[in-house]
Design a protein around this motif. Structure first.
Motif, mmCIF file in Angstrom:
data_model
loop_
_atom_site.group_PDB
_atom_site.id
_atom_site.type_symbol
_atom_site.label_atom_id
_atom_site.label_comp_id
_atom_site.label_asym_id
_atom_site.label_seq_id
_atom_site.Cartn_x
_atom_site.Cartn_y
_atom_site.Cartn_z
ATOM 1 N N PHE B 50 -25.090 38.475 -7.354
ATOM 2 C CA PHE B 50 -25.035 39.017 -8.641
ATOM 3 C C PHE B 50 -24.515 38.048 -9.787
ATOM 4 O O PHE B 50 -25.030 37.940 -10.955
ATOM 5 N N ALA B 51 -23.551 37.132 -9.429
ATOM 6 C CA ALA B 51 -23.046 36.020 -10.305
ATOM 7 C C ALA B 51 -24.418 35.068 -10.515
ATOM 8 O O ALA B 51 -24.614 34.659 -11.674
ATOM 9 N N ILE B 53 -27.429 35.723 -10.635
ATOM 10 C CA ILE B 53 -28.454 36.370 -11.521
ATOM 11 C C ILE B 53 -27.946 36.526 -12.776
ATOM 12 O O ILE B 53 -28.559 36.454 -13.755
ATOM 13 N N ALA B 54 -26.645 37.253 -12.769
ATOM 14 C CA ALA B 54 -26.259 37.804 -14.049
ATOM 15 C C ALA B 54 -25.691 36.569 -15.112
ATOM 16 O O ALA B 54 -26.114 36.622 -16.263
ATOM 17 N N TYR B 55 -24.848 35.677 -14.491
ATOM 18 C CA TYR B 55 -24.033 34.808 -15.101
ATOM 19 C C TYR B 55 -24.883 33.805 -15.095
ATOM 20 O O TYR B 55 -25.106 33.120 -16.449
ATOM 21 N N ALA B 152 -28.350 43.399 -6.082
ATOM 22 C CA ALA B 152 -27.758 42.461 -7.222
ATOM 23 C C ALA B 152 -28.877 42.316 -8.369
ATOM 24 O O ALA B 152 -28.701 42.419 -9.522
ATOM 25 N N ALA B 156 -28.224 43.448 -12.146
ATOM 26 C CA ALA B 156 -27.997 42.371 -12.947
ATOM 27 C C ALA B 156 -28.946 42.277 -13.963
ATOM 28 O O ALA B 156 -28.449 42.030 -15.391
ATOM 29 N N LEU B 159 -28.057 44.213 -17.074
ATOM 30 C CA LEU B 159 -27.054 43.566 -18.120
ATOM 31 C C LEU B 159 -27.496 42.607 -19.015
ATOM 32 O O LEU B 159 -27.052 42.352 -20.084
ATOM 33 N N LEU B 160 -28.550 41.904 -18.129
ATOM 34 C CA LEU B 160 -28.983 40.515 -18.886
ATOM 35 C C LEU B 160 -29.757 41.073 -20.101
ATOM 36 O O LEU B 160 -29.906 40.363 -21.132
#
Lengths: 257, 260
Positions: B50-51, B53-55, B152, B156, B159-160
């Motif tokens: 998740f981190a 992909i999203a962050y 994830a 994710a 959010l992006l």
């Protein structure tokens, strides 16, 4: 061989496309004994072990562990058998994304048999058993030499204290001294755990060191079984040719000119 | 005659191959999804992906959205000025970004970045026996490798896309105000008046679907890879190409479902 075998294979057959890799493998491994399966490249050694572990599904034949036909077991019962087994892969197969200590305790962590805090101590203990310092646990597998990777893989194979262990070409790619060291560790670990071991190799020195019994596989069939100490002087022309590395004999390499 | 038959045979083989691949991917997805419902769950794996992909995809998605919004405002102005319809620019920017450009461009960027990485990582694990090692360590590879990545990806990407929506509209706003001379409040009012909840929701639903598809194709192509470095390279290419095509095709189908 007395009593029922721990691992029993009967008529195991497996083909990949037109290539018949296993052509009726019959093999018994007695409880607490170390069996070494010899054979040339592509003779079906690794496929045999992968069939026993359930990684490859055989086309025909019976695989029994402790008298139970694994093909007839439920998913849970098969998982219970896997819980009691360990495997050392030829190239180590360590997980690149995890540090050494997590690799070593992977099964214990996945099954929540230890906490992450306890796992570092358990990993340090397993690493000590294969002659590595606890500090190695903090490294990533990419930072280790080939010999160290093999030792870490051995530590991972024994960390959950299995009673059946498989070794796939444990000394391949190692220098002779490191090969002897790994063989010594394997013998020590198997004895300490009281485990049944099945190894596959084409390294004769390794086979004599780690095996109680040996079997030779050729063209997908077991062609000989006997004491490992007699390798090279078995009286079986095929085994003796292989064990002594002779060019002339009943085994003909398929070379294209 | 023989040439014609060969052509038909080739067509038949291609169609059968596609159907076989579709069946295999569907079974693969179904098995992975079933692991999301059955313990044990690998929460650490989920958090890690998740981190990732999203962050870590945030910079590339943010820049793409920002510049796309800016270009959109400029291009719209050039066209709309001919019909004295400059006031529609804010509406065009906000609807285009939230409904289409946000999810599609974010999806394509993430497919290139994450889909390729997933295929390469899992493909390398396949050809170095690490996936077989998972099995021998009493861990189902589908549960450990695939299920957390699918979840994830699905969670994710929305959010992006939410960030991409905001930055895309901001890009249009900056160009509109600083370069084209719009009054800031008027631009925002025009954008706000036209925007409906469904515009944003449809974009987020698309994003969730695209995220699932990117992770699925990355995992599937990596899982099915064979034959060393070359096989892993081919798997990586297949993952990006197939995910990109599926994103564009699904975008049409989802748009038709939401707005027609």
């Amino acid at each position: 061989m007395s009593g029922s075998p721990r691992i029993r294979l009967r008529g195991l057959r497996k083909a990949f496309g037109a290539k018949q890799v296993l052509d009726g493998v019959d093999l018994d491994v007695a409880t607490g004994r170390s069996m070494v399966v010899l054979g040339g490249s592509g003779s079906g050694k690794s496929v045999t072990v992968k069939c026993i572990l359930g990684i490859i599904t055989p086309d025909e034949g019976v695989i029994e562990i402790d008298g139970q036909d694994v093909a007839k077991l439920s998913r849970a019962d098969r998982a219970a058998i896997l819980d009691r087994t360990g495997m050392l892969f030829q190239n180590g197969a360590l997980f690149d994304s995890l540090p050494v200590w997590e690799n070593v305790c992977f099964k214990l962590l996945a099954q929540k048999r230890v906490s992450r805090a306890q796992a570092r101590d358990v990993a340090a203990e397993a690493l000590a058993q294969v002659g590595l310092a606890a500090t190695v646990g903090e490294l990533s597998p990419a930072e280790l030499s080939g010999g160290m990777q093999k030792r870490v893989a051995l530590a991972r194979a024994i960390a959950a204290r299995p009673d059946i262990i498989f070794f796939d070409e444990p000394t391949t790619g190692l220098d002779p001294i490191m090969g002897a060291v790994i063989d010594g560790l394997i013998v020590d670990c198997v004895k300490r755990l009281g485990a049944t071991a099945l190894s596959i190799t084409h390294d004769m020195a390794s086979a004599r060191r780690i095996g109680d019994e040996a079997a030779m596989i050729h063209k997908g069939r077991i062609v000989w079984t006997g004491p490992a100490e007699t390798l090279g002087r078995t009286g079986n022309a095929m085994v003796d040719q292989f064990a002594n590395g002779e060019r002339e004999g009943p085994i003909r390499m398929e070379l294209r000119r | 005659m023989t040439a014609a038959l060969n052509l038909v045979a080739l067509l038949g083989r291609t169609v059968l191959g596609l159907l076989r691949a579709l069946g295999q991917v569907s079974l693969f997805a179904a098995e992975a999804l079933s692991h999301l419902l059955r313990p044990p769950f690998f929460l650490r794996q989920f958090v890690r992906h998740f981190a990732e992909i999203a962050y870590f995809s945030l910079p590339v998605v943010a820049l793409t959205a920002l510049f796309t919004g800016m270009v959109l405002a400029l291009q719209s102005y050039v066209g709309f000025a001919r019909f004295n319809a400059e006031s529609a620019i804010a509406s065009v920017v906000v609807l285009s970004v939230t409904r289409e450009l946000g999810p599609v461009l974010a999806g394509l960027m993430v497919a290139g970045r994450i889909g390729a990485a997933m295929a390469a990582e899992i493909g390398t694990m396949r050809v170095t026996d690490q996936i077989d090692a998972l099995t021998t360590l009493s861990t189902d590879p589908m549960k450990y490798l695939v299920a957390p990545r699918l979840l994830a990806g699905t969670l994710a990407l929305p959010l992006l896309v939410l960030v991409a929506d905001i930055l895309g509209v901001m890009g249009g706003f900056l160009v509109g105000v600083l370069k084209l001379g719009f009054v800031p409040q008027t631009f925002l009012d025009n954008a706000w008046d036209i925007l409906q909840p469904m515009d944003v929701i449809s974009g987020l639903v698309k994003a969730a679907v695209f995220g699932f598809v990117i992770a699925l194709m990355g995992c599937w192509c990596g899982y099915a890879s064979r034959g060393g470095a070359q096989g892993v390279g081919q798997a990586t290419t297949r993952a990006v190409v197939s995910a990109s095509i599926l994103i564009l095709a699904l975008d049409y189908l989802l748009t038709a479902a939401f707005f027609s």
